[in-house]
Write a protein that holds these residues in place. Structure first.
Motif, mmCIF file in Angstrom:
data_model
loop_
_atom_site.group_PDB
_atom_site.id
_atom_site.type_symbol
_atom_site.label_atom_id
_atom_site.label_comp_id
_atom_site.label_asym_id
_atom_site.label_seq_id
_atom_site.Cartn_x
_atom_site.Cartn_y
_atom_site.Cartn_z
ATOM 1 N N VAL A 168 -61.805 60.654 -21.220
ATOM 2 C CA VAL A 168 -60.784 61.644 -20.881
ATOM 3 C C VAL A 168 -60.147 61.292 -19.532
ATOM 4 C CG1 VAL A 168 -60.422 64.065 -20.227
ATOM 5 C CG2 VAL A 168 -61.797 63.511 -22.249
ATOM 6 N N ARG A 169 -60.980 60.922 -18.573
ATOM 7 C CA ARG A 169 -60.472 60.607 -17.231
ATOM 8 C C ARG A 169 -59.511 59.421 -17.243
ATOM 9 N NH1 ARG A 169 -58.296 59.228 -13.507
ATOM 10 N NH2 ARG A 169 -58.939 58.994 -11.336
ATOM 11 N N PHE A 170 -59.799 58.409 -18.046
ATOM 12 C CA PHE A 170 -59.009 57.170 -17.993
ATOM 13 C C PHE A 170 -58.122 56.964 -19.221
ATOM 14 C CE2 PHE A 170 -62.879 56.281 -15.420
ATOM 15 C CZ PHE A 170 -62.253 56.141 -14.196
ATOM 16 N N HIS A 171 -57.893 58.020 -20.002
ATOM 17 C CA HIS A 171 -57.213 57.833 -21.287
ATOM 18 C C HIS A 171 -55.797 57.289 -21.164
ATOM 19 C CE1 HIS A 171 -55.574 61.950 -20.430
ATOM 20 N NE2 HIS A 171 -54.533 61.497 -21.111
ATOM 21 N N GLY A 172 -55.138 57.496 -20.039
ATOM 22 C CA GLY A 172 -53.760 57.040 -19.914
ATOM 23 C C GLY A 172 -53.597 55.646 -19.342
ATOM 24 N N ARG A 173 -54.667 54.987 -18.958
ATOM 25 C CA ARG A 173 -54.546 53.720 -18.233
ATOM 26 C C ARG A 173 -53.984 52.555 -19.061
ATOM 27 N NH1 ARG A 173 -57.867 54.554 -13.458
ATOM 28 N NH2 ARG A 173 -57.839 52.347 -12.900
ATOM 29 N N PRO A 174 -54.355 52.390 -20.331
ATOM 30 C CA PRO A 174 -53.849 51.214 -21.059
ATOM 31 C C PRO A 174 -52.327 51.133 -21.133
ATOM 32 C CG PRO A 174 -55.709 52.145 -22.223
ATOM 33 C CD PRO A 174 -55.366 53.116 -21.128
ATOM 34 N N ALA A 175 -51.659 52.271 -21.189
ATOM 35 C CA ALA A 175 -50.201 52.255 -21.339
ATOM 36 C C ALA A 175 -49.488 51.690 -20.119
ATOM 37 C CB ALA A 175 -49.696 53.669 -21.626
ATOM 38 N N PHE A 176 -50.157 51.643 -19.004
ATOM 39 C CA PHE A 176 -49.500 51.233 -17.757
ATOM 40 C C PHE A 176 -50.057 49.928 -17.203
ATOM 41 C CE2 PHE A 176 -49.217 55.862 -18.076
ATOM 42 C CZ PHE A 176 -47.843 56.039 -18.021
ATOM 43 N N LEU A 177 -50.651 49.117 -18.064
ATOM 44 C CA LEU A 177 -51.249 47.869 -17.595
ATOM 45 C C LEU A 177 -50.220 46.940 -16.963
ATOM 46 C CD1 LEU A 177 -53.831 46.206 -17.397
ATOM 47 C CD2 LEU A 177 -53.297 45.216 -19.635
ATOM 48 N N LEU A 178 -48.995 46.925 -17.516
ATOM 49 C CA LEU A 178 -47.959 46.042 -16.983
ATOM 50 C C LEU A 178 -47.574 46.398 -15.557
ATOM 51 C CD1 LEU A 178 -45.586 45.537 -20.049
ATOM 52 C CD2 LEU A 178 -46.919 43.788 -18.863
ATOM 53 N N GLU A 179 -47.842 47.632 -15.138
ATOM 54 C CA GLU A 179 -47.492 48.057 -13.791
ATOM 55 C C GLU A 179 -48.547 47.647 -12.763
ATOM 56 O OE1 GLU A 179 -46.656 52.210 -13.764
ATOM 57 O OE2 GLU A 179 -45.327 52.108 -15.502
ATOM 58 N N LYS A 180 -49.680 47.136 -13.235
ATOM 59 C CA LYS A 180 -50.755 46.744 -12.334
ATOM 60 C C LYS A 180 -50.506 45.342 -11.775
ATOM 61 C CE LYS A 180 -53.074 50.514 -12.922
ATOM 62 N NZ LYS A 180 -53.298 51.477 -11.812
ATOM 63 N N ALA A 181 -50.782 45.184 -10.485
ATOM 64 C CA ALA A 181 -50.585 43.878 -9.841
ATOM 65 C C ALA A 181 -51.539 42.836 -10.409
ATOM 66 C CB ALA A 181 -50.778 44.009 -8.327
ATOM 67 N N MET A 224 -39.215 58.030 -26.442
ATOM 68 C CA MET A 224 -39.972 57.997 -25.201
ATOM 69 C C MET A 224 -41.423 57.582 -25.410
ATOM 70 S SD MET A 224 -38.003 58.651 -22.671
ATOM 71 C CE MET A 224 -39.097 59.173 -21.353
ATOM 72 N N GLN A 225 -41.754 57.159 -26.617
ATOM 73 C CA GLN A 225 -43.131 56.735 -26.858
ATOM 74 C C GLN A 225 -43.475 55.522 -26.004
ATOM 75 O OE1 GLN A 225 -43.953 56.004 -30.947
ATOM 76 N NE2 GLN A 225 -44.435 58.122 -31.409
ATOM 77 N N ARG A 226 -44.720 55.452 -25.575
ATOM 78 C CA ARG A 226 -45.174 54.276 -24.864
ATOM 79 C C ARG A 226 -45.253 53.130 -25.862
ATOM 80 N NH1 ARG A 226 -50.180 57.719 -22.302
ATOM 81 N NH2 ARG A 226 -48.957 58.925 -20.823
ATOM 82 N N PRO A 227 -44.613 52.025 -25.582
ATOM 83 C CA PRO A 227 -44.603 50.918 -26.546
ATOM 84 C C PRO A 227 -46.018 50.477 -26.907
ATOM 85 C CG PRO A 227 -43.068 50.515 -24.751
ATOM 86 C CD PRO A 227 -43.866 51.703 -24.365
ATOM 87 N N GLU A 228 -46.284 50.326 -28.181
ATOM 88 C CA GLU A 228 -47.615 49.887 -28.606
ATOM 89 C C GLU A 228 -47.892 48.456 -28.161
ATOM 90 O OE1 GLU A 228 -48.741 50.667 -32.604
ATOM 91 O OE2 GLU A 228 -48.076 52.765 -32.533
ATOM 92 N N GLU A 229 -46.837 47.707 -27.857
ATOM 93 C CA GLU A 229 -47.051 46.354 -27.341
ATOM 94 C C GLU A 229 -47.823 46.407 -26.019
ATOM 95 O OE1 GLU A 229 -44.244 47.510 -28.482
ATOM 96 O OE2 GLU A 229 -43.915 46.275 -30.270
ATOM 97 N N ASN A 230 -47.568 47.434 -25.213
ATOM 98 C CA ASN A 230 -48.301 47.584 -23.959
ATOM 99 C C ASN A 230 -49.787 47.794 -24.224
ATOM 100 O OD1 ASN A 230 -45.741 47.525 -22.966
ATOM 101 N ND2 ASN A 230 -45.889 49.416 -21.785
ATOM 102 N N LEU A 231 -50.085 48.549 -25.269
ATOM 103 C CA LEU A 231 -51.479 48.813 -25.604
ATOM 104 C C LEU A 231 -52.156 47.556 -26.144
ATOM 105 C CD1 LEU A 231 -51.063 52.296 -27.333
ATOM 106 C CD2 LEU A 231 -51.304 51.757 -24.894
#
Length: 370
Positions: free
Chosen positions: A128-141, A175-182
């Protein structure tokens, strides 16, 4: 209804049970920003996410435990939104900042009240705490560092599968998070050998140092040569830390905050500065002598534990955390039997906001249900 009963029910039966719960009713009354969730309120989205789980290609490859974990992650992943939702006055947009953090605490409380076993409860709470992290991997350095870091907190495979269901469980296609990011999350995890297992660090010290450095080196292999071992106890008042030590580490010297308070005749509600000062001196004496010992206190927040861990690490000690949490009613009962019981109101307040330790904090972690 207890955990063993509820977790054996069908998905539809679990959803029916949830709708009678106050936290679920709060979700049903909590609107979301239509730019992200045109399907409507939080509970509508939650039901849609739950419905997507059995549709996943990999669903039938999961065992019953993994399926249960994903169902309850879906059920509770946005339960923190009613506690955090706000409307921006300038734009009218709806935001729910840090809802995953609030959701983690709420999930922990819900599952604790159901009698869910400790390991499963923490597995769900962290998802639950980290459920949103995979969608934003491209934003990570450093995407490699991101997936490695999460792999010792959650199962990256389950996190990926939940993220798929989460992004499909809405009607706002534009506005869906692209599944390619996942899928990138999956690919980077697989490349780092941590998709379905924790990252294989060279040794415990390598893992310990990875989580302590802001720019860690994944390939560094440190020499393991510890000066001594410090066993840090953690748990609510009345959880049985003294009993555990008496049974498991009978000959180990102990630095206990309760003992220091008693010697100094300082009540827990009074200023604890002198107590901490004396305890630190005793810890340093053992560390300088390279003598293994136990440090016994509640240690319920990561911030509090970190201050003591920093001290132990400065002396080259191997640090193991023992977290003890029997059923809540047993904690209350054992607290009443203490010579100087803690007010139950205080224990309830501590239970509402405590942070059980994770393996990322120490060289070893033991969970005990008493």
């Amino acid at each position: 209804m207890n955990w063993n009963q509820l977790s054996s029910h069908s998905l539809d039966e679990i959803l029916d049970w949830a709708e009678a719960q106050s936290w679920c009713q709060a979700m049903a009354q909590c609107n979301q920003d239509r730019g992200w969730h045109s399907e409507g309120d939080v509970w509508t989205h939650t039901r849609m996410v739950c419905a997507q789980l059995p549709e996943l290609e990999e669903w039938e490859t999961l065992n019953s435990h993994e399926q249960t974990v994903l169902i309850f992650t879906a059920l509770l992943h946005d339960a923190g939104k009613p506690l955090t939702t706000q409307i921006e006055p300038e734009t009218g947009r709806i935001r729910s900042p840090k809802h995953a953090i609030k959701g983690e605490h709420l999930a922990r409380a819900v599952l604790r009240d159901l009698g869910c076993n400790l390991a499963t409860r923490e597995e769900i709470a962290r998802l639950v705490r980290f459920h949103g992290r995979p969608a934003f991997l491209l934003e990570k350095a450093n995407p490699d560092q991101e997936v490695v870091s999460l792999s010792w907190l959650v199962n990256n495979r389950l996190l990926y599968l939940f993220a798929l269901a989460d992004t499909r469980g809405r009607t706002t296609d534009s506005m869906q998070r692209p599944e390619e990011n996942l899928r990138l999350w999956r690919m980077v995890s697989e490349e780092n050998q941590c998709f379905d297992q924790p990252y294989p660090f060279a040794n415990d010290q390598a893992r310990f140092l990875f989580y302590r450095h802001s720019e860690p080196n994944l390939h560094y292999i440190p020499h393991e040569d510890y000066s001594c071992t410090v066993t840090m106890l953690s748990g609510l008042p009345g959880s049985g830390k003294d009993t555990w030590l008496a049974k498991q580490q009978v000959d180990l010297p102990v630095v206990s905050l309760d003992d220091v308070r008693g010697e100094l005749e300082i009540h827990p509600t009074e200023n604890q500065g002198k107590v901490a000062q004396v305890a630190q001196k005793r810890c340093r004496d053992f560390l300088r002598a390279k003598t293994s010992f136990a440090y016994n206190a509640t240690n319920l927040s990561r911030q509090t534990r970190q201050r003591w861990i920093n001290l132990f690490a400065d002396y080259g000690a191997r640090i193991e955390i023992v977290y003890i949490e029997p059923k809540f009613e047993i904690i209350l009962q054992q607290n009443r039997q203490r010579t100087d019981p803690v007010p139950e109101k205080v224990i309830h307040e501590l239970a509402r906001k405590y942070e059980p330790p994770t393996i990322t904090e120490a060289h070893a972690l033991v969970f005990s249900e008493g």
